[in-house]
Motif scaffolding. Structure first.
Motif, PDB file in Angstrom:
ATOM      1  N   LYS A  77      -7.157  -2.081   6.006  1.00  0.00           N
ATOM      2  CA  LYS A  77      -5.543  -1.860   5.030  1.00  0.00           C
ATOM      3  C   LYS A  77      -4.788  -2.954   5.941  1.00  0.00           C
ATOM      4  O   LYS A  77      -5.572  -3.483   7.334  1.00  0.00           O
ATOM      5  CB  LYS A  77      -5.381  -0.618   6.218  1.00  0.00           C
ATOM      6  CG  LYS A  77      -5.676   0.963   5.229  1.00  0.00           C
ATOM      7  CD  LYS A  77      -4.604   1.870   5.647  1.00  0.00           C
ATOM      8  CE  LYS A  77      -5.287   3.288   6.011  1.00  0.00           C
ATOM      9  NZ  LYS A  77      -4.634   4.726   6.072  1.00  0.00           N
ATOM     10  N   ASN A  90       7.781  -5.240   0.890  1.00  0.00           N
ATOM     11  CA  ASN A  90       6.434  -4.874   2.074  1.00  0.00           C
ATOM     12  C   ASN A  90       4.683  -4.877   1.108  1.00  0.00           C
ATOM     13  O   ASN A  90       5.509  -4.767   0.057  1.00  0.00           O
ATOM     14  CB  ASN A  90       5.802  -2.964   2.036  1.00  0.00           C
ATOM     15  CG  ASN A  90       7.790  -2.089   2.573  1.00  0.00           C
ATOM     16  OD1 ASN A  90       7.318  -2.433   3.621  1.00  0.00           O
ATOM     17  ND2 ASN A  90       8.226  -2.452   1.727  1.00  0.00           N
ATOM     18  N   ARG A 117       0.230   1.704  10.197  1.00  0.00           N
ATOM     19  CA  ARG A 117       1.916   1.359   8.804  1.00  0.00           C
ATOM     20  C   ARG A 117       2.808   1.460   9.519  1.00  0.00           C
ATOM     21  O   ARG A 117       4.005   1.628   8.878  1.00  0.00           O
ATOM     22  CB  ARG A 117       1.590   2.205   7.839  1.00  0.00           C
ATOM     23  CG  ARG A 117       0.961   1.868   6.947  1.00  0.00           C
ATOM     24  CD  ARG A 117       0.414   2.844   5.356  1.00  0.00           C
ATOM     25  NE  ARG A 117      -0.085   2.054   4.335  1.00  0.00           N
ATOM     26  CZ  ARG A 117      -1.301   3.326   4.304  1.00  0.00           C
ATOM     27  NH1 ARG A 117      -1.920   3.811   5.253  1.00  0.00           N
ATOM     28  NH2 ARG A 117      -2.374   2.815   3.665  1.00  0.00           N
ATOM     29  N   SER A 118       3.029   2.319  10.663  1.00  0.00           N
ATOM     30  CA  SER A 118       4.819   3.347  11.479  1.00  0.00           C
ATOM     31  C   SER A 118       4.651   2.061  12.741  1.00  0.00           C
ATOM     32  O   SER A 118       4.172   1.739  13.462  1.00  0.00           O
ATOM     33  CB  SER A 118       4.765   4.420  12.096  1.00  0.00           C
ATOM     34  OG  SER A 118       4.174   4.844  10.667  1.00  0.00           O
ATOM     35  N   GLY A 169      -1.221  -5.880   5.345  1.00  0.00           N
ATOM     36  CA  GLY A 169      -0.307  -5.661   4.695  1.00  0.00           C
ATOM     37  C   GLY A 169       1.068  -6.354   5.834  1.00  0.00           C
ATOM     38  O   GLY A 169       0.532  -7.001   6.430  1.00  0.00           O
ATOM     39  N   ARG A 215      -1.083  -3.888  14.724  1.00  0.00           N
ATOM     40  CA  ARG A 215       0.379  -3.849  13.927  1.00  0.00           C
ATOM     41  C   ARG A 215       0.880  -5.051  14.462  1.00  0.00           C
ATOM     42  O   ARG A 215       1.181  -5.475  16.251  1.00  0.00           O
ATOM     43  CB  ARG A 215       0.813  -2.877  14.555  1.00  0.00           C
ATOM     44  CG  ARG A 215       2.478  -2.959  12.740  1.00  0.00           C
ATOM     45  CD  ARG A 215       3.040  -2.002  12.741  1.00  0.00           C
ATOM     46  NE  ARG A 215       4.902  -2.118  12.952  1.00  0.00           N
ATOM     47  CZ  ARG A 215       5.020  -2.010  10.924  1.00  0.00           C
ATOM     48  NH1 ARG A 215       4.267  -1.602  10.770  1.00  0.00           N
ATOM     49  NH2 ARG A 215       6.197  -2.164  10.942  1.00  0.00           N
ATOM     50  N   SER A 270       1.326  -5.268   1.336  1.00  0.00           N
ATOM     51  CA  SER A 270      -0.498  -4.406   1.631  1.00  0.00           C
ATOM     52  C   SER A 270      -1.451  -3.877   0.513  1.00  0.00           C
ATOM     53  O   SER A 270      -1.309  -3.553  -0.346  1.00  0.00           O
ATOM     54  CB  SER A 270      -0.133  -3.729   2.566  1.00  0.00           C
ATOM     55  OG  SER A 270       0.575  -2.011   2.092  1.00  0.00           O
ATOM     56  N   ASP A 329       5.593  -6.295   5.878  1.00  0.00           N
ATOM     57  CA  ASP A 329       6.461  -6.118   5.328  1.00  0.00           C
ATOM     58  C   ASP A 329       7.952  -7.016   6.505  1.00  0.00           C
ATOM     59  O   ASP A 329       7.552  -7.381   7.060  1.00  0.00           O
ATOM     60  CB  ASP A 329       6.920  -4.716   6.178  1.00  0.00           C
ATOM     61  CG  ASP A 329       8.004  -3.483   6.193  1.00  0.00           C
ATOM     62  OD1 ASP A 329       8.023  -3.121   5.345  1.00  0.00           O
ATOM     63  OD2 ASP A 329       8.705  -3.559   7.132  1.00  0.00           O
ATOM     64  N   GLU A 356       1.836   5.243   0.341  1.00  0.00           N
ATOM     65  CA  GLU A 356       0.967   6.315   1.166  1.00  0.00           C
ATOM     66  C   GLU A 356       0.876   7.134  -0.076  1.00  0.00           C
ATOM     67  O   GLU A 356       1.260   8.548   1.388  1.00  0.00           O
ATOM     68  CB  GLU A 356       1.726   6.647   2.656  1.00  0.00           C
ATOM     69  CG  GLU A 356       1.020   5.752   3.641  1.00  0.00           C
ATOM     70  CD  GLU A 356       1.130   6.090   4.758  1.00  0.00           C
ATOM     71  OE1 GLU A 356       1.085   6.684   4.898  1.00  0.00           O
ATOM     72  OE2 GLU A 356       1.586   4.919   5.404  1.00  0.00           O
ATOM     73  N   SER A 399       0.489  -1.176  -0.222  1.00  0.00           N
ATOM     74  CA  SER A 399       0.029  -0.037  -0.280  1.00  0.00           C
ATOM     75  C   SER A 399       1.327   1.385   0.236  1.00  0.00           C
ATOM     76  O   SER A 399       1.065   1.308   0.768  1.00  0.00           O
ATOM     77  CB  SER A 399      -1.010   0.499   1.366  1.00  0.00           C
ATOM     78  OG  SER A 399      -2.203   0.761   1.349  1.00  0.00           O
TER      79      SER A 399
END
Length: 970
Positions: free
Chosen positions: A463, A445, A226-227, A465, A538, A447, A467, A22, A20
């Motif tokens: 969302k 990555n 995502r972070s 994903g 996450r 996602s 990584d 951003e 994905s």
């Protein structure tokens, strides 16, 4: 070959997965005059950097255009039989943000058209991340030195360890801190792909040329799933080609003839001269366009930063930074896009400092060399309501610091040694170490996003994903004579005459590590009328290991520091972290102009090669001994084995150098079994990642078109930080009971503690069970997008950042000073130490106004409370090698944060003249004035209370400087 294989593997994987991206997006709900959703509306989006995109509104009236490059020139066309055609022009899109619009179509008997210009919302009604997007106007039209660290000084609440005047700090990375986050948890990305240097967490792998980029995004709070971490997230957005050929050429010039003198006479009297700029040239070119219209585009950039600065001591600090990239973008099918990207970076720096030019002789400096590259490929695919994308990035990094006096002679015991005098103040002479590192990383990555309307009473964006990051580092560090010399002078100590020399004997430092991280996340953004709920989770699993390696013997005591063949060692521990994220957004008035946002998040930390460094059996081998020049050898300044001694801490009499019981200190090997490769350091069975908990509450309001403000309440709590405890060879831990009051230091009034037994054999890592630090802040932020001839960003931050030990300590030295004091991280590396970053208030303002006749005036103004001073006394501690610090106030007592530098402020202005040369081309001539008031604010002072120059400025703000530039856009 290694680089080629890594890149080819990445491209192969690009064809198999998706990640994905951003980039920006436009999300629209189409309604009729009664507020009912309109399905079947034909929507077309056009822009100079995309192929035309078409879609039809869903049953719920929703339209989505995803993965859009940043820009302010998108055009949307909506068509439906029986309704007026709606055209909306100059829609602005920023990286990582959604443009959310409710558009009402008017009924019409005949074909009619309504055109709306430039009314895209400034507030993202679904986004709860706290941060700033720095546009190209800010990057190129404000008076800044145009590097990422300077731009961070303009961000709300951000703290940076140095002040740049016209680029004098452009050749070094700054330490920076955002709203209570850990510096090591900051991450760097290009176009959303992680490029963070795992060998220097929080640092960028290269000195990017910000003038080559279209946008810079900085997030400092409520990072989404995502972070990985709660630290500052920085993302650089590369320029890309479009359906018209366009480019930029720019050049900026500074010269010492255009610079003032602001060094006070008191500093000139002690030998300091005017710091500042000798000359600076910033120049480069960007160009891009189409290979095939609507199908294939290219872009290229090349820039040079030639920086010749002068330290306060008069020493030159010259830096040559070269950076460039090339990218290709392809629209393979209407729903499939591909991008390939390559960046080259090289830094050459002459006379790089380690502690600062004021604390070291010119011969102790480095010359830095080392080019690097970055390879990226990505592909995205749209399948109905499913969006998928893959991004793969290979970073080829590394550099070398070569002593200006030449590389150390290997396997000898002669000088010139690196010599550090610690009393009455610190100063270094001799030949500094030769340091080199090779750092490579691959990041893949996967996602996607899936949109579901009308599910459980709301609209959902899911969302998801995964990584994967793998990296390696090979590093060497060599010292002349395999030692460093240290001088201490403490008249109150038991050393003969109150002074002594120590020789820290070393084995060559050579490491070879590998790192891996696996991550997965899922998040649902659900909208129920005016309420938007974000719920995410996450998971991160990261570890590092030791690769096979050869370590040579030390010429000193090779029996204890022999040559070793280190086998590959698998990591005995890993961090496995679950990070929940929750946020709510409520649209008070239903028009996206008055929003309340609440978020609560928990983050883990990133460790990089920390595990491998801890359990490497030969990471850093050292024996510290008392050196008496001429006692047991010739008094010639050369260290000889016969001049080295142990010490009896009770009598301070010399002892047998071959008896480890009397060494001043030793570490990372077993003197009873020095060839052992068993892991001596250990971890607690429940050792886990440190934790950062965060709660944000904000109110955002669109005050008028293109102008918005928000008030933020920020709370962060860092806990479960890593606690290092020492053990002896029998496995017995150091405890509070081993410390006793040896004396009372007369200036501060604080106790000086001795230690009854030695605990230097190995380290044990666990988490503090009770200790934590808290960050609390209230912040006002105002943003005005460039329209109606002006733009502006302004912020005011009040904060409180404190540390609380709660009984979690072993050595009580300085406990009274730090416990309950502020958190003020110290600068380290990048040529500067001794700056302690904490300001309880900050005000920042930047803006631009377009005057008649093509003139623009812009400026930046930063004001903050002065950073923290940490005053100290250096004295001996019985049972502990070397002299140690006691911190406190010169008036007695005191907490960390009580003493501060004077308040800081700086004003910079620019005047620019625009000459139009065509419909979309122009020439801009500019004149910048940095530190226009020629202030000489103190940035660092002598803090050794026993030094004759205690309180003297050691670093001041560089003087007023003018820069002249030209920019050609077409």
């Amino acid at each position: 070959m290694k680089k080629f294989i890594g890149f080819m593997c990445m491209l192969i994987l690009v064809g198999a997965f998706a990640f994905s991206q951003e980039f920006g997006s436009i999300k629209i709900t189409v309604l009729d005059a009664d507020g009912n959703s309109l399905p079947g509306v034909s929507a077309t989006l056009t822009g100079p950097k995309i192929a035309p995109m078409t879609t039809v509104s869903s049953a719920g009236g929703s339209i989505r255009f995803l993965s859009l490059a940043g820009g302010s020139d998108y055009t949307l066309k909506l068509e439906l039989t029986g309704f007026k055609t709606h055209i909306q022009e100059k829609i602005a899109v920023s990286f990582g943000r959604d443009v959310i619009m409710n558009i009402t179509l008017e009924q019409a008997a005949l074909e009619e058209q309504v055109t709306v210009v430039g009314q895209s919302p400034l507030i993202d009604a679904r986004r709860t991340q706290v941060g700033v997007n720095i546009t190209s106007e800010t990057l190129m039209s404000l008076p800044t030195a145009r590097n990422p660290w300077v731009l961070m000084t303009l961000m709300p609440g951000m703290l940076v360890d140095r002040e740049d005047v016209g680029g004098n700090e452009g050749g070094q990375q700054s330490s920076y801190y955002g709203h209570g986050g850990r510096s090591g948890d900051a991450t760097w990305s290009i176009d959303g792909g992680n490029i963070t240097d795992n060998s220097a967490l929080g640092a960028a792998p290269a000195y990017v040329n910000i003038a080559s980029y279209d946008e810079m995004q900085i997030n400092y709070g409520n990072n989404d799933v995502r972070s990985q971490t709660g630290g500052v997230q920085l993302n650089l957005v590369a320029k890309r080609g479009g359906n018209a050929y366009a480019g930029t050429f720019y050049m900026d010039v500074e010269d010492k003839a255009w610079q003032s003198d602001n060094v006070p006479q008191a500093l000139k009297d002690v030998g300091y001269t005017a710091a500042g700029i000798d000359r600076v040239y910033l120049y480069g070119a960007n160009f891009g366009g189409y290979l095939v219209k609507d199908k294939a585009w290219f872009y290229g950039s090349w820039g040079v930063q030639d920086i010749n600065a002068i330290e306060l001591t008069g020493d030159a600090a010259n830096t040559w930074l070269v950076s460039g990239y090339a990218r290709l973008d392809f629209q393979i099918t209407p729903s499939t896009r591909f991008n390939a990207f390559y960046e080259y970076d090289n830094k050459k720096k002459w006379n790089r400092t380690n502690w600062g030019a004021e604390e070291q002789a010119p011969e102790t400096m480095w010359n830095q060399i080392g080019p690097g590259g970055l390879y990226k490929g990505e592909i995205d695919q749209v399948i109905g309501n499913l969006y998928l994308n893959l991004k793969g990035i290979y970073t080829d990094g590394g550099f070398e610091l070569v002593p200006v006096n030449g590389r150390p002679t290997r396997n000898v015991t002669t000088g010139p040694y690196l010599t550090r005098v610690h009393s009455p103040s610190h100063y270094a002479t001799g030949n500094i170490d030769d340091y080199g590192t090779d750092r490579n990383q691959l990041n893949l990555n996967f996602s996607g996003n899936y949109f579901a309307e009308g599910l459980l009473g709301g609209d959902h964006e899911f969302k998801f994903g995964a990584d994967y990051v793998t990296s390696t580092v090979t590093t060497f560090d060599f010292y002349q004579g395999n030692l460093t010399l240290h001088y201490y002078n403490d008249p109150e100590s038991g050393w003969p005459g109150g002074e002594h020399w120590e020789a820290w004997l070393l084995r060559d430092y050579i490491i070879n590590y590998d790192f891996k991280r696996y991550s997965a996340f899922i998040q649902d953004t659900a909208t129920f009328g005016r309420l938007t709920l974000n719920l995410g989770l996450r998971f991160d699993h990261e570890t590092s290991g030791v690769s096979a390696n050869s370590v040579p013997a030390s010429p000193w005591f090779p029996t204890y520091m022999p040559a070793l063949e280190v086998p590959a060692i698998k990591a005995p521990v890993a961090w496995k972290t679950f990070s929940p994220r929750l946020s709510l957004v409520y649209d008070i008035t239903g028009d996206g102009k008055n929003l309340i946002k609440l978020s609560a998040s928990r983050y883990g930390s990133q460790n990089g090669f920390g595990f491998a460094s801890h359990f490497n059996p030969v990471a850093w081998t050292e024996i510290d001994m008392w050196w008496q020049d001429g006692v047991g050898g010739a008094a010639d300044g050369t260290v000889q084995a016969g001049e080295l001694y142990g010490v009896d801490w009770d009598t301070y009499l010399p002892q047998d150098r071959n008896d480890p019981n009397y060494w001043l200190w030793y570490g990372y090997f077993d003197p009873d079994d020095p060839t052992s490769l068993s892991i001596k350091n250990d971890f607690a069975t429940d050792y886990k990642s440190p934790r950062l908990d965060e709660v944000n509450l904000s109110f955002e309001k669109e005050i008028f078109a293109d102008f918005a403000g928000r008030v933020e309440l920020i709370y962060k709590r860092s806990s479960h930080e890593t606690w290092t405890q020492w053990r002896n060879s029998a496995g017995t831990f150091d405890t509070q009971a081993n410390y006793y009051v040896a004396s009372v230091e007369p200036i501060t009034g604080y106790n000086n503690y001795g230690r009854t037994a030695r605990y230097t054999y190995s380290k044990y890592l666990l988490n503090y069970p009770n200790r934590y630090n808290e960050y609390k802040a209230v912040q006002l932020v105002f943003t005005k997008r460039l329209s109606k001839k002006w733009m502006m960003d302004a912020s005011f931050t009040l904060s409180d950042w404190k540390d609380h030990y709660k009984g979690d300590y072993i050595d009580p030295q300085n406990l009274e000073y730090y416990d309950g004091g502020v958190v003020a991280p110290g600068s380290g590396g990048s040529g500067l130490t001794g700056i302690y970053v904490n300001s309880r208030w900050q005000f920042k303002l930047d803006g631009l106004y377009q005057l008649p006749a093509g003139f623009n005036v812009s400026g930046t103004f930063v004001a903050r409370e002065g950073y923290v001073l940490r005053s100290d006394v250096l004295l001996s501690r019985p049972g502990i090698s070397g002299s140690q610090y006691i911190f406190g106030s010169p008036d007695g007592g005191g907490k960390f944060g009580d003493q501060r530098l004077p308040n800081f402020w700086m004003l910079c202005l620019r005047l620019e003249k625009i000459f139009k040369t065509g419909e979309s081309s122009y020439v801009a001539l500019s004149a910048d004035a940095f530190n226009i008031s020629n202030s000489a604010h103190a940035l660092k002072q002598q803090t050794r209370m026993t030094a004759a120059n205690f309180g003297e400025d050691m670093r001041i703000l560089n003087p007023r400087l003018f820069r002249f530039g030209i920019r050609f856009n077409f």
